[in-house]
Design an enzyme around this catalytic site. Structure first.
Site, mmCIF file in Angstrom:
data_model
loop_
_atom_site.group_PDB
_atom_site.id
_atom_site.type_symbol
_atom_site.label_atom_id
_atom_site.label_comp_id
_atom_site.label_asym_id
_atom_site.label_seq_id
_atom_site.Cartn_x
_atom_site.Cartn_y
_atom_site.Cartn_z
ATOM 1 N N TRP A 160 -5.339 -1.610 -3.639
ATOM 2 C CA TRP A 160 -4.948 -0.616 -4.625
ATOM 3 C C TRP A 160 -5.168 -1.206 -6.014
ATOM 4 O O TRP A 160 -5.446 -2.396 -6.169
ATOM 5 C CB TRP A 160 -3.478 -0.219 -4.466
ATOM 6 C CG TRP A 160 -2.511 -1.369 -4.588
ATOM 7 C CD1 TRP A 160 -2.171 -2.270 -3.612
ATOM 8 C CD2 TRP A 160 -1.800 -1.771 -5.761
ATOM 9 N NE1 TRP A 160 -1.283 -3.199 -4.107
ATOM 10 C CE2 TRP A 160 -1.033 -2.914 -5.417
ATOM 11 C CE3 TRP A 160 -1.712 -1.275 -7.065
ATOM 12 C CZ2 TRP A 160 -0.207 -3.571 -6.323
ATOM 13 C CZ3 TRP A 160 -0.884 -1.927 -7.980
ATOM 14 C CH2 TRP A 160 -0.139 -3.060 -7.611
ATOM 15 N N ASP B 276 10.344 0.028 1.480
ATOM 16 C CA ASP B 276 9.857 1.316 0.998
ATOM 17 C C ASP B 276 10.442 1.556 -0.392
ATOM 18 O O ASP B 276 11.636 1.820 -0.536
ATOM 19 C CB ASP B 276 10.272 2.426 1.966
ATOM 20 C CG ASP B 276 9.725 3.793 1.580
ATOM 21 O OD1 ASP B 276 9.358 3.989 0.405
ATOM 22 O OD2 ASP B 276 9.672 4.674 2.458
ATOM 23 N N ASP C 47 12.287 0.682 5.692
ATOM 24 C CA ASP C 47 11.327 1.252 6.633
ATOM 25 C C ASP C 47 10.094 1.750 5.874
ATOM 26 O O ASP C 47 10.160 2.760 5.170
ATOM 27 C CB ASP C 47 11.968 2.410 7.396
ATOM 28 C CG ASP C 47 11.056 2.977 8.468
ATOM 29 O OD1 ASP C 47 9.872 2.592 8.533
ATOM 30 O OD2 ASP C 47 11.534 3.817 9.261
ATOM 31 N N HIS D 139 -3.541 5.251 4.635
ATOM 32 C CA HIS D 139 -4.355 4.202 4.030
ATOM 33 C C HIS D 139 -3.835 2.804 4.375
ATOM 34 O O HIS D 139 -4.593 1.934 4.829
ATOM 35 C CB HIS D 139 -4.387 4.403 2.511
ATOM 36 C CG HIS D 139 -5.373 3.565 1.785
ATOM 37 N ND1 HIS D 139 -5.045 2.359 1.208
ATOM 38 C CD2 HIS D 139 -6.691 3.756 1.511
ATOM 39 C CE1 HIS D 139 -6.110 1.840 0.611
ATOM 40 N NE2 HIS D 139 -7.127 2.671 0.779
ATOM 41 N N ASN E 220 -3.953 -5.785 23.928
ATOM 42 C CA ASN E 220 -3.230 -4.842 24.784
ATOM 43 C C ASN E 220 -4.151 -3.882 25.540
ATOM 44 O O ASN E 220 -3.688 -2.961 26.200
ATOM 45 C CB ASN E 220 -2.224 -4.039 23.940
ATOM 46 C CG ASN E 220 -2.875 -3.389 22.731
ATOM 47 O OD1 ASN E 220 -4.086 -3.373 22.602
ATOM 48 N ND2 ASN E 220 -2.040 -2.855 21.837
ATOM 49 N N ILE F 258 -8.047 -1.141 18.812
ATOM 50 C CA ILE F 258 -8.905 -2.034 18.036
ATOM 51 C C ILE F 258 -8.342 -3.447 17.988
ATOM 52 O O ILE F 258 -7.222 -3.707 18.454
ATOM 53 C CB ILE F 258 -9.077 -1.494 16.595
ATOM 54 C CG1 ILE F 258 -7.714 -1.258 15.913
ATOM 55 C CG2 ILE F 258 -9.868 -0.193 16.611
ATOM 56 C CD1 ILE F 258 -7.166 -2.403 15.150
ATOM 57 N N SER G 283 -11.173 -1.081 -0.067
ATOM 58 C CA SER G 283 -9.873 -1.031 0.616
ATOM 59 C C SER G 283 -9.942 -1.627 2.002
ATOM 60 O O SER G 283 -8.970 -2.220 2.486
ATOM 61 C CB SER G 283 -9.398 0.419 0.718
ATOM 62 O OG SER G 283 -8.971 0.904 -0.524
ATOM 63 N N ASP H 37 0.850 -1.198 0.000
ATOM 64 C CA ASP H 37 0.000 0.000 0.000
ATOM 65 C C ASP H 37 0.882 1.242 0.000
ATOM 66 O O ASP H 37 1.937 1.267 -0.640
ATOM 67 C CB ASP H 37 -0.931 -0.032 1.219
ATOM 68 C CG ASP H 37 -2.248 0.672 0.958
ATOM 69 O OD1 ASP H 37 -2.275 1.914 1.000
ATOM 70 O OD2 ASP H 37 -3.251 -0.010 0.703
ATOM 71 N N GLU I 239 5.974 -3.132 -8.766
ATOM 72 C CA GLU I 239 4.769 -3.882 -8.436
ATOM 73 C C GLU I 239 5.049 -5.376 -8.440
ATOM 74 O O GLU I 239 4.643 -6.108 -7.520
ATOM 75 C CB GLU I 239 3.653 -3.543 -9.429
ATOM 76 C CG GLU I 239 3.122 -2.130 -9.298
ATOM 77 C CD GLU I 239 2.149 -1.755 -10.391
ATOM 78 O OE1 GLU I 239 1.631 -0.619 -10.350
ATOM 79 O OE2 GLU I 239 1.896 -2.579 -11.305
#
Length: 283
Positions: free
Chosen positions: A124, A49, A56, A65, A79, A83, A235, A28, A106
């Site tokens: 995506w 990345d 990272d 997103h 925890n 959520i 998504s 993403d 990709e």
């Protein structure tokens, strides 16, 4: 989906099924690896990345997103804060691809560290503008490699957002990524039991899962160690399916990529059965 009831089931070791030992990779705009509901089971070695060319995947705070998708799939949930994702014990990693989405990148993302990744979650795709959008040959080859060689020959699982372009007369069949036979294409339904107004139709859609578009939206993780209560679209529906598949794979690690599709098809319920949109496309 029956995610919560699945948590009460037991694996072969007698522990509750929470997705333990299953690895979900979110492709993403990055994920906030230090988020308190993501950091516990975060896997650095499978993260990358492509924008900055480092390991990272943490995005700018405005790009939330992928972080939201990660929480839906595998927010930690044990925890006492925030959520719970569909697979709260699953391993989670992320790739920051958007912003550097060349065919080469990709394809690389779809097979990166597939010796350890079980599920690649993809919220995506091309523009939802009602035109044909073929996937590059490199991507199609990567998908075939993943289902052929991943998970020791059982095939990695690719989930893919079916698209949000219904109001633009878009159809998920037009999307060369989501219409691959190697992916699980996901549509969105509302909490009121009908398709979400934006969710594209298409013969390629394998399954639908809950998202926004009705009277409720999705609460999940966000950047800055925060949360959002208005996430949605296909998504959000897609990482929910990714988490459900993680529960399936903990219960039975021997399922192939085709087995997973078979189980989803045969255990899904018909939504809004009186809708005129239902028809039989084969006999």
């Amino acid at each position: 989906p029956n995610g919560a009831p699945a948590w009460s089931l037991k694996n072969n070791s007698g522990s509750n099924i929470y997705g333990t030992g299953v690895h979900i990779n979110i492709i993403d705009d990055g994920i906030e690896k230090g988020h308190m509901d993501l950091s516990t089971n975060y896997i650095s070695a499978s993260s990358y990345d492509y924008v900055d060319g480092d390991n990272d995947p943490t995005p700018p705070s405005s790009d939330d997103h992928g972080t939201a998708c990660a929480g839906v799939a595998a927010g930690y949930g044990h925890n006492g804060v925030g959520i719970t994702g569909a697979a709260p014990n699953a391993n989670i990693s992320g790739q920051r691809l958007l912003g550097a989405g060349t065919p080469t990148n990709e394809a690389a993302a779809l097979t990166r560290t597939m010796n350890v990744v079980d599920i690649y979650s993809n919220s995506w795709g091309p523009y939802d503008d009602g035109t044909l959008q073929p996937a590059p040959p490199e991507v199609l080859a990567a998908l075939e490699s993943g289902i052929t060689n991943g998970r020791n020959g059982k095939g990695v699982i690719y989930t893919w957002a079916g698209g949000n372009g219904r109001n633009s007369n878009d159809n998920s069949n037009y999307d060369g990524y989501a219409n691959s036979r190697y992916v699980i294409s996901v549509a969105a339904i509302t909490n009121q039991g009908s398709y979400s107004w934006y969710s594209e139709p298409g013969a390629n859609i394998l399954v639908s899962s809950p998202s926004n578009g009705g009277s409720d939206e999705i609460t999940t993780t966000s950047t800055n160690n925060g949360y959002t209560d208005n996430f949605g679209g296909t998504s959000s529906a897609t990482p929910l399916v990714s988490g459900i598949v993680a529960l399936m794979l903990e219960a039975n690690p021997n399922l192939s990529w085709r087995d997973v599709q078979h189980v989803l098809v045969n255990r899904s319920d018909v939504v809004d059965s009186s809708s005129s949109g239902w028809f039989t496309n084969c006999v």
